[in-house]
Design an enzyme around this catalytic site. Sequence first.
Site, PDB file in Angstrom:
ATOM      1  N   HIS A 170      14.292 -65.496  -7.890  1.00 17.87           N
ATOM      2  CA  HIS A 170      14.985 -65.125  -9.139  1.00 17.87           C
ATOM      3  C   HIS A 170      14.181 -65.522 -10.381  1.00 17.87           C
ATOM      4  CE1 HIS A 170      18.036 -64.685  -6.152  1.00 17.87           C
ATOM      5  NE2 HIS A 170      18.108 -65.988  -5.967  1.00 17.87           N
ATOM      6  N   ARG A 171      12.872 -65.608 -10.224  1.00 15.41           N
ATOM      7  CA  ARG A 171      11.966 -65.983 -11.328  1.00 15.41           C
ATOM      8  C   ARG A 171      12.273 -67.381 -11.889  1.00 15.41           C
ATOM      9  NH1 ARG A 171       9.158 -61.719 -11.041  1.00 15.41           N
ATOM     10  NH2 ARG A 171      10.048 -59.631 -11.119  1.00 15.41           N
TER      11      ARG A 171
END
Length: 192
Positions: A170-171
Amino acid sequence: MAGDPFDLFNIWFAEAQASEPNDPEAMALATADAAGRPSLRMVLMKDHGPAGFTFYTNEGSNKGRELAENSRAALLFHWKSLRRQVRAEGPVEVVSEAEADAYFATRGRESQLGSWASDQSRPLDSRATFEARFEKAQERFAGTDVPRPPYWLGYRLTPERIEFWTDRPHRLHERRLFTRSGSGWDESLLYP
Ligand SMILES: Cc1cc2nc3c(=O)[nH]c(=O)nc-3n(C[C@H](O)[C@H](O)[C@H](O)COP(=O)(O)O)c2cc1C
């Protein structure tokens, strides 16, 4: 006071050597001229340790000329299969002639001759001209060891900052920044 980032680099580099399909020692090297105009290219790291990261090139190349004007540079490893990057920034120095000679002696003969034949980064009118220069170098050094060209130098970037970046889902990536502090290092985190 933090640990030594070169200990962490050694672990990551060993993992990259085990996992990357080719050239785990390839790094992007950014230099800039005296006016601050940047340029960027890949080079191969040939040595690393507490003193820094070493690479070899022609001092007359664009990067060599920029380093002569502005000795500060940045480098970047991106190990795609590991989804990691390492960034380092700092001053660059030319390594000793003895160190450069010792590394040059380990190169294959064709590579050694190539460094005599190449006027790196200068305009070339045709491939045939380059091949003729290579043949001339072959004749010149026939039957003898190929010495290091005087313009073929080693450079060492001594990092003032090294950042280790790890991909996370999710970065929500992880960034660990080491900055020099006296004879040791400080460590901090950065938002991704
Ligand atoms: C993976 C890779 C590794 C390279 N390693 C070197 C190197 O160690 N030294 C070098 O002079 N050029 C190396 N090159 C070529 C440079 O990227 C560049 O084309 C050349 O040095 C001229 O750059 P300059 O005109 O900016 O000086 C490499 C290229 C690639 C793609």
